[in-house]
Design a protein around this motif. Structure first.
Motif, PDB file in Angstrom:
ATOM      1  N   HIS A  27       0.851  -1.110  -0.033  1.00 18.59           N
ATOM      2  CA  HIS A  27      -0.063  -0.049  -0.150  1.00 18.59           C
ATOM      3  C   HIS A  27       0.849   1.163   0.103  1.00 18.59           C
ATOM      4  CE1 HIS A  27      -3.342   2.810   0.839  1.00 18.59           C
ATOM      5  NE2 HIS A  27      -2.591   3.254   2.151  1.00 18.59           N
ATOM      6  N   TYR A  45      -6.869  11.253  -1.524  1.00 21.33           N
ATOM      7  CA  TYR A  45      -7.056  12.767  -0.535  1.00 21.33           C
ATOM      8  C   TYR A  45      -6.034  13.157   0.135  1.00 21.33           C
ATOM      9  CZ  TYR A  45      -7.095   9.639   3.378  1.00 21.33           C
ATOM     10  OH  TYR A  45      -6.892   8.654   4.421  1.00 21.33           O
ATOM     11  N   LEU A  46      -4.900  12.242   0.149  1.00 21.76           N
ATOM     12  CA  LEU A  46      -3.639  12.653   0.822  1.00 21.76           C
ATOM     13  C   LEU A  46      -3.095  13.676   0.202  1.00 21.76           C
ATOM     14  CD1 LEU A  46      -2.276   9.170   2.053  1.00 21.76           C
ATOM     15  CD2 LEU A  46      -3.211  10.915   3.375  1.00 21.76           C
ATOM     16  N   MET A  58       4.111  14.210   2.814  1.00 25.06           N
ATOM     17  CA  MET A  58       3.387  13.024   2.772  1.00 25.06           C
ATOM     18  C   MET A  58       4.050  11.861   2.155  1.00 25.06           C
ATOM     19  SD  MET A  58       1.311  10.983   3.684  1.00 25.06           S
ATOM     20  CE  MET A  58       0.481  11.907   5.055  1.00 25.06           C
ATOM     21  N   HIS A  61       7.337  11.257   4.345  1.00 28.83           N
ATOM     22  CA  HIS A  61       6.567  10.676   5.464  1.00 28.83           C
ATOM     23  C   HIS A  61       6.425   9.287   5.122  1.00 28.83           C
ATOM     24  CE1 HIS A  61       4.024   9.949   8.905  1.00 28.83           C
ATOM     25  NE2 HIS A  61       3.326   9.181   7.935  1.00 28.83           N
ATOM     26  N   GLY A  65       8.831   6.269   6.629  1.00 30.88           N
ATOM     27  CA  GLY A  65       8.080   5.385   7.742  1.00 30.88           C
ATOM     28  C   GLY A  65       7.990   3.956   7.446  1.00 30.88           C
ATOM     29  N   GLY A 106       5.443  14.177   9.284  1.00 31.71           N
ATOM     30  CA  GLY A 106       4.083  14.078   9.633  1.00 31.71           C
ATOM     31  C   GLY A 106       3.534  15.212  10.589  1.00 31.71           C
ATOM     32  N   MET A 107       4.441  15.515  11.259  1.00 29.67           N
ATOM     33  CA  MET A 107       4.039  16.846  12.325  1.00 29.67           C
ATOM     34  C   MET A 107       3.910  18.082  11.238  1.00 29.67           C
ATOM     35  SD  MET A 107       5.854  16.395  15.589  1.00 29.67           S
ATOM     36  CE  MET A 107       7.432  16.123  15.232  1.00 29.67           C
ATOM     37  N   VAL A 110       0.488  17.399   9.294  1.00 29.90           N
ATOM     38  CA  VAL A 110      -0.820  17.561  10.100  1.00 29.90           C
ATOM     39  C   VAL A 110      -1.598  19.001  10.173  1.00 29.90           C
ATOM     40  CG1 VAL A 110      -1.933  17.231  12.285  1.00 29.90           C
ATOM     41  CG2 VAL A 110      -0.539  15.586  11.470  1.00 29.90           C
ATOM     42  N   THR A 115      -6.380  15.569   9.074  1.00 32.97           N
ATOM     43  CA  THR A 115      -6.311  14.464   8.748  1.00 32.97           C
ATOM     44  C   THR A 115      -7.908  14.003   8.442  1.00 32.97           C
ATOM     45  OG1 THR A 115      -6.952  13.837  11.144  1.00 32.97           O
ATOM     46  CG2 THR A 115      -4.704  13.548  10.506  1.00 32.97           C
ATOM     47  N   ILE A 116      -7.919  12.821   7.923  1.00 31.64           N
ATOM     48  CA  ILE A 116      -9.349  12.284   7.526  1.00 31.64           C
ATOM     49  C   ILE A 116     -10.399  12.063   8.873  1.00 31.64           C
ATOM     50  CG2 ILE A 116      -8.816   9.974   7.592  1.00 31.64           C
ATOM     51  CD1 ILE A 116     -10.489   9.594   5.189  1.00 31.64           C
ATOM     52  N   PHE A 125      -2.368  12.050  16.182  1.00 33.95           N
ATOM     53  CA  PHE A 125      -1.412  11.606  15.475  1.00 33.95           C
ATOM     54  C   PHE A 125      -0.035  12.761  15.428  1.00 33.95           C
ATOM     55  CE2 PHE A 125      -3.342   8.947  11.717  1.00 33.95           C
ATOM     56  CZ  PHE A 125      -3.698   8.152  12.564  1.00 33.95           C
ATOM     57  N   TYR A 128       1.454  11.614  18.541  1.00 35.07           N
ATOM     58  CA  TYR A 128       2.494  10.347  18.200  1.00 35.07           C
ATOM     59  C   TYR A 128       3.676  10.719  17.348  1.00 35.07           C
ATOM     60  CZ  TYR A 128       3.339   6.343  15.317  1.00 35.07           C
ATOM     61  OH  TYR A 128       4.068   5.212  14.819  1.00 35.07           O
ATOM     62  N   GLY A 129       3.517  11.936  16.512  1.00 32.80           N
ATOM     63  CA  GLY A 129       4.933  12.387  16.001  1.00 32.80           C
ATOM     64  C   GLY A 129       5.923  12.892  16.989  1.00 32.80           C
ATOM     65  N   ALA A 162       7.784   3.180  16.812  1.00 35.61           N
ATOM     66  CA  ALA A 162       8.418   2.868  15.231  1.00 35.61           C
ATOM     67  C   ALA A 162       7.093   1.795  14.873  1.00 35.61           C
ATOM     68  CB  ALA A 162       9.651   2.430  15.095  1.00 35.61           C
ATOM     69  N   SER A 165       2.439   2.236  13.434  1.00 32.61           N
ATOM     70  CA  SER A 165       1.563   2.525  12.295  1.00 32.61           C
ATOM     71  C   SER A 165       1.148   0.958  11.726  1.00 32.61           C
ATOM     72  CB  SER A 165       2.256   3.096  10.992  1.00 32.61           C
ATOM     73  OG  SER A 165       3.384   2.228  10.617  1.00 32.61           O
TER      74      SER A 165
HETATM   75  C1  HEM Z   1       6.730   3.986  11.297  1.00 35.66           C
HETATM   76  C2  HEM Z   1       5.814   4.859  11.359  1.00 35.66           C
HETATM   77  C3  HEM Z   1       4.888   5.610  10.338  1.00 35.66           C
HETATM   78  C4  HEM Z   1       4.681   4.916   8.917  1.00 35.66           C
HETATM   79  C5  HEM Z   1       5.155   3.591   8.390  1.00 35.66           C
HETATM   80  C6  HEM Z   1       3.494   5.593   8.463  1.00 35.66           C
HETATM   81  C7  HEM Z   1       3.015   5.424   7.340  1.00 35.66           C
HETATM   82  C8  HEM Z   1       1.797   6.145   6.731  1.00 35.66           C
HETATM   83  C9  HEM Z   1       1.213   5.902   5.511  1.00 35.66           C
HETATM   84  C10 HEM Z   1       1.677   4.699   4.772  1.00 35.66           C
HETATM   85  C11 HEM Z   1       0.371   6.845   5.382  1.00 35.66           C
HETATM   86  C12 HEM Z   1      -0.700   6.586   4.211  1.00 35.66           C
HETATM   87  C13 HEM Z   1      -2.088   6.171   4.799  1.00 35.66           C
HETATM   88  C14 HEM Z   1      -3.149   6.054   3.819  1.00 35.66           C
HETATM   89  O1  HEM Z   1      -2.815   5.867   2.724  1.00 35.66           O
HETATM   90  O2  HEM Z   1      -4.324   6.262   4.142  1.00 35.66           O
HETATM   91  C15 HEM Z   1       0.425   7.641   6.390  1.00 35.66           C
HETATM   92  C16 HEM Z   1      -0.378   8.606   6.543  1.00 35.66           C
HETATM   93  C17 HEM Z   1      -0.436   9.597   7.815  1.00 35.66           C
HETATM   94  N1  HEM Z   1       0.576   9.673   8.656  1.00 35.66           N
HETATM   95 FE1  HEM Z   1       1.780   8.029   8.838  1.00 35.66          FE
HETATM   96  N2  HEM Z   1       3.240   6.635   9.354  1.00 35.66           N
HETATM   97  C18 HEM Z   1       4.074   6.524  10.502  1.00 35.66           C
HETATM   98  C19 HEM Z   1       4.222   7.335  11.569  1.00 35.66           C
HETATM   99  C20 HEM Z   1       3.470   8.543  11.510  1.00 35.66           C
HETATM  100  C21 HEM Z   1       3.655   9.663  12.644  1.00 35.66           C
HETATM  101  C22 HEM Z   1       4.660   9.621  13.625  1.00 35.66           C
HETATM  102  C23 HEM Z   1       2.902  10.499  12.313  1.00 35.66           C
HETATM  103  C24 HEM Z   1       2.596  11.820  12.841  1.00 35.66           C
HETATM  104  C25 HEM Z   1       3.417  12.763  12.965  1.00 35.66           C
HETATM  105  C26 HEM Z   1       2.082  10.241  11.160  1.00 35.66           C
HETATM  106  C27 HEM Z   1       0.965  11.080  10.456  1.00 35.66           C
HETATM  107  C28 HEM Z   1       0.305  10.842   9.265  1.00 35.66           C
HETATM  108  C29 HEM Z   1      -0.866  11.284   9.182  1.00 35.66           C
HETATM  109  C30 HEM Z   1      -1.370  12.776   9.508  1.00 35.66           C
HETATM  110  C31 HEM Z   1      -1.265  10.756   7.858  1.00 35.66           C
HETATM  111  C32 HEM Z   1      -2.350  10.949   7.056  1.00 35.66           C
HETATM  112  C33 HEM Z   1      -3.585  10.647   7.778  1.00 35.66           C
HETATM  113  C34 HEM Z   1      -4.950  10.763   6.934  1.00 35.66           C
HETATM  114  O3  HEM Z   1      -5.662  11.812   7.000  1.00 35.66           O
HETATM  115  O4  HEM Z   1      -5.444   9.793   6.527  1.00 35.66           O
HETATM  116  N3  HEM Z   1       2.352   9.120  10.762  1.00 35.66           N
HETATM  117  N4  HEM Z   1       1.283   7.212   7.227  1.00 35.66           N
END
Ligand code: HEM
Length: 227
Positions: A27, A45-46, A58, A61, A65, A106-107, A110, A115-116, A125, A128-129, A162, A165
């Motif tokens: 994904h 939408y991202l 993004m 991120h 990630g 991520g920070m 946001v 976010t959704i 979130f 979490y960041g 870590a 997610s």
């Molecule tokens: C190992 C850690 C992380 C991984 C592997 C990861 C991975 C991802 C992925 C693949 C997406 C896309 C999701 C989708 O397609 O709907 C996403 C979205 C997002 N992530 Fe992370 N993430 C991690 C940590 C974090 C952290 C620490 C934050 C906060 C600062 C964060 C904030 C977000 C936000 C705000 C979105 C968009 C959410 C939405 O509106 O759908 N993530 N992340």
């Protein structure tokens, strides 16, 4: 005998982890592909039209990630740590950099895009960041200052953060298998969704803290034993 048994358990656990991680990685790669396309905003939408910083954040991120969550379990495998100390150190530095980039991107995203799930998800979130970013900084600080106990404690926290997610998606998968999606809504406004905003990292941090306290009380000795 014991060593080989624990080796087999480690290999089984790692295999199970990577099996469950695979769909998430596929994904993530798909989302990076979308982010690179000319009509990214139409496909997810991202991403938003003419929102260069948010889109770049993004992309960064997701890329950092995905690598972070895929590599982090290797850092806790005792066999690797003991036999390949230089690899452990090198991988540790890479993981810290990845955690800093993932958390920071991520920070940035946001406040720019939200976010959704709306304000509660955004706050959770962002928190979490902050946790991931802080833990990465603290692991580096403890390693540089030679504080092995501190390094071990912050390393454990960073490890679970870590994995956050992956845990988030694991919770959802198990919940949907068990209940068919009870208290979960497409806009993430259900009771389960609201709890889940925090449940993928706060309880794990609390459990780590309790475990550290128990080990402290039981051993009354340095928590970290060198290999
Ligand atoms: C190992 C850690 C992380 C991984 C592997 C990861 C991975 C991802 C992925 C693949 C997406 C896309 C999701 C989708 O397609 O709907 C996403 C979205 C997002 N992530 Fe992370 N993430 C991690 C940590 C974090 C952290 C620490 C934050 C906060 C600062 C964060 C904030 C977000 C936000 C705000 C979105 C968009 C959410 C939405 O509106 O759908 N993530 N992340």
């Amino acid at each position: 005998m014991w060593r080989s048994k624990s080796g087999i358990v480690t290999i089984l656990l790692l295999s199970l982890f990577y099996l469950t991680l695979l769909p998430f990685l596929v994904h993530a790669v798909g989302m990076i592909g979308i982010g690179l396309s000319h009509d990214a905003a139409d496909q997810s939408y991202l991403f938003a039209q003419d929102h260069v910083v948010g889109n770049a954040a993004m992309m960064l991120h997701i890329s950092a990630g995905a690598v972070l969550v895929a590599l982090v379990p290797l850092q806790l495998v005792r066999g690797i740590r003991q036999r390949f100390n230089r690899f452990h150190r090198g991988l540790g530095a890479v993981l810290i950099a990845l955690a800093l980039v993932t958390g920071l991107a991520g920070m940035i995203y946001v406040p720019l895009r939200g976010t959704i799930g709306g304000p509660v998800m955004s706050v959770a979130f962002f928190l979490y960041g902050v946790c991931l970013f802080t833990a990465a900084l603290m692991v580096a600080r403890m390693a540089l200052s030679g504080d092995r106990n501190g390094h071990w404690k912050w390393g454990l926290r960073l490890f679970w953060l870590a994995l956050g997610s992956w845990l988030y998606r694991l919770h959802y998968t198990l919940w949907y298998l068990l209940t068919g999606g009870l208290w979960s809504e497409p806009d993430f406004s259900g009771a389960f969704d609201l709890v889940q905003n925090f449940a993928f990292f706060v309880p794990y941090l609390v459990a780590v803290q309790i475990w550290i306290a128990i080990r402290h009380a039981a051993h009354r000795e340095p928590l970290f034993r060198s290999p």
